[in-house]
Motif scaffolding. Structure first.
Motif, mmCIF file in Angstrom:
data_model
loop_
_atom_site.group_PDB
_atom_site.id
_atom_site.type_symbol
_atom_site.label_atom_id
_atom_site.label_comp_id
_atom_site.label_asym_id
_atom_site.label_seq_id
_atom_site.Cartn_x
_atom_site.Cartn_y
_atom_site.Cartn_z
ATOM 1 N N ALA A 171 0.833 -1.205 0.000
ATOM 2 C CA ALA A 171 0.000 0.000 0.000
ATOM 3 C C ALA A 171 0.867 1.254 0.000
ATOM 4 O O ALA A 171 0.547 2.251 -0.666
ATOM 5 C CB ALA A 171 -0.929 -0.003 1.216
ATOM 6 N N ARG A 172 1.988 1.218 0.710
ATOM 7 C CA ARG A 172 2.866 2.388 0.773
ATOM 8 C C ARG A 172 3.554 2.640 -0.575
ATOM 9 O O ARG A 172 3.721 3.792 -0.988
ATOM 10 C CB ARG A 172 3.886 2.204 1.892
ATOM 11 C CG ARG A 172 3.268 2.243 3.282
ATOM 12 C CD ARG A 172 4.253 1.843 4.360
ATOM 13 N NE ARG A 172 5.396 2.759 4.448
ATOM 14 C CZ ARG A 172 6.418 2.589 5.280
ATOM 15 N NH1 ARG A 172 6.455 1.524 6.077
ATOM 16 N NH2 ARG A 172 7.411 3.472 5.307
ATOM 17 N N ILE A 173 3.951 1.578 -1.261
ATOM 18 C CA ILE A 173 4.548 1.737 -2.593
ATOM 19 C C ILE A 173 3.542 2.353 -3.557
ATOM 20 O O ILE A 173 3.855 3.291 -4.289
ATOM 21 C CB ILE A 173 5.052 0.379 -3.116
ATOM 22 C CG1 ILE A 173 6.326 -0.039 -2.378
ATOM 23 C CG2 ILE A 173 5.308 0.434 -4.627
ATOM 24 C CD1 ILE A 173 6.770 -1.462 -2.664
ATOM 25 N N ARG A 174 2.331 1.817 -3.559
ATOM 26 C CA ARG A 174 1.310 2.356 -4.470
ATOM 27 C C ARG A 174 1.045 3.826 -4.181
ATOM 28 O O ARG A 174 0.919 4.641 -5.104
ATOM 29 C CB ARG A 174 0.008 1.558 -4.349
ATOM 30 C CG ARG A 174 -0.015 0.281 -5.149
ATOM 31 C CD ARG A 174 -1.432 -0.273 -5.281
ATOM 32 N NE ARG A 174 -1.998 -0.575 -3.977
ATOM 33 C CZ ARG A 174 -1.877 -1.742 -3.363
ATOM 34 N NH1 ARG A 174 -1.212 -2.721 -3.938
ATOM 35 N NH2 ARG A 174 -2.414 -1.945 -2.184
ATOM 36 N N ALA A 175 0.947 4.179 -2.914
ATOM 37 C CA ALA A 175 0.639 5.559 -2.562
ATOM 38 C C ALA A 175 1.779 6.501 -2.919
ATOM 39 O O ALA A 175 1.548 7.613 -3.419
ATOM 40 C CB ALA A 175 0.338 5.652 -1.059
ATOM 41 N N ALA A 176 3.017 6.098 -2.667
ATOM 42 C CA ALA A 176 4.166 6.982 -2.874
ATOM 43 C C ALA A 176 4.609 7.041 -4.324
ATOM 44 O O ALA A 176 5.049 8.088 -4.815
ATOM 45 C CB ALA A 176 5.340 6.531 -2.007
ATOM 46 N N CYS A 177 4.500 5.917 -5.030
ATOM 47 C CA CYS A 177 5.076 5.802 -6.378
ATOM 48 C C CYS A 177 4.038 5.794 -7.485
ATOM 49 O O CYS A 177 4.394 5.947 -8.666
ATOM 50 C CB CYS A 177 5.909 4.524 -6.464
ATOM 51 S SG CYS A 177 7.207 4.389 -5.228
ATOM 52 N N ALA A 178 2.763 5.600 -7.133
ATOM 53 C CA ALA A 178 1.696 5.479 -8.138
ATOM 54 C C ALA A 178 2.033 4.396 -9.161
ATOM 55 O O ALA A 178 1.898 4.570 -10.371
ATOM 56 C CB ALA A 178 1.448 6.811 -8.834
ATOM 57 N N THR A 179 2.498 3.255 -8.647
ATOM 58 C CA THR A 179 2.832 2.097 -9.478
ATOM 59 C C THR A 179 2.222 0.848 -8.870
ATOM 60 O O THR A 179 1.889 0.822 -7.674
ATOM 61 C CB THR A 179 4.357 1.868 -9.551
ATOM 62 O OG1 THR A 179 4.824 1.503 -8.241
ATOM 63 C CG2 THR A 179 5.101 3.096 -10.042
#
Length: 266
Positions: A171-179
């Motif tokens: 969830a943190r990767i998606r939120a920070a990187c939009a990937t």
């Protein structure tokens, strides 16, 4: 490429055609059985081996030819990693996804070269980096022209020679990187330096971590597999035996159905 939950799978290193195709044909069959997009992955060179005497693979030219034969035989899209900017152009002409190894995820020239291929790029998250720190690596690749970008979680160093997986990372990767956030279920069980200076591993934990990651909402899986891991030239201590892949992918398929119905929420 990353619009659906996708499996990136194959042996660590490219070997002979018989081995490469044995794995690829099995993956292609499971792709059909479980309606699961599969990308065949294998390295032409393992430039980050712990020991200088360890096998590194067939090299760029022979490796790309071997990958082309896999695609011609099975139709599977391809992924391989690059270690130097000068490899990017040749690799981008053959594969569908260019991968950046975790140890090199901050190398600006390498990231830009991968993006300039116009291919999709998968960036392995460094074992020392927080999910939010990957946003700068993603931005470098995007600005260079990558068609799509994903970030793969492969565990975070916990002291010396041990990795842990924080299931909040997706969830943190998606939120920070939009990937999309992919989970590497095999390298996450490595024990760096544990095997007489080479990497060891605890492959018995792969299924539990994979199930947990899918339940936690990862957007894809990266799994190295081999018919006989003990004979593999690289990473045999943390690869999943090919004969254990089917049952694990069956469980993944069931979890994804539950997610689609809203019975499991991330």
């Amino acid at each position: 490429m990353f619009s659906r939950f996708t499996l990136f799978a194959g042996p660590c290193l490219l070997e002979d055609d018989a081995l490469n195709l044995e794995v690829a044909r099995a993956l292609a069959a499971w792709s059909d059985e479980f309606d699961l997009p599969v990308v065949f992955k294998a390295s032409f060179d393992k430039a980050n081996r712990s020991k200088g005497s360890s096998p590194r693979g067939p090299g760029l030219s022979r490796g790309l030819e071997a990958l082309e034969r896999v695609k011609g035989e099975t139709g599977l899209p391809l992924l391989t990693d690059i270690h130097e900017p000068g490899q990017a152009d040749a690799v981008g002409r053959v594969v569908d996804v260019v991968q950046i190894p975790a140890f090199l995820c901050r190398q600006t020239d390498l990231l830009r070269a991968a993006g300039e291929t116009g291919r999709a790029v998968n960036i392995k998250k460094g074992q020392w980096m927080a999910p939010e720190e990957m946003a700068v690596a993603v931005e470098k690749v995007r600005r260079a022209g990558a068609s799509q970008v994903a970030v793969t979680e492969r565990g975070t160093f916990f002291g010396y020679g041990n990795l842990v997986v924080d299931m909040r990372s997706f969830a943190r990767i998606r939120a920070a990187c939009a990937t999309p956030a992919v989970f590497d279920g095999t390298h996450s069980v490595q024990r760096p330096g544990a095997a007489d200076g080479s990497g060891g591993g605890d492959p018995e934990h792969i299924p539990a971590l994979v199930r947990a990651a899918v339940a936690a909402g990862c957007d894809g899986l990266f799994l190295e597999t081999h018919p006989d891991p003990e004979s593999a030239p690289s990473d045999g201590s943390n690869m999943l035996p090919l004969n254990k892949m089917h049952n694990l992918l069956h469980d993944v398929h069931e979890f994804l159905l539950l997610r689609a119905r809203g019975s499991v929420t991330a």
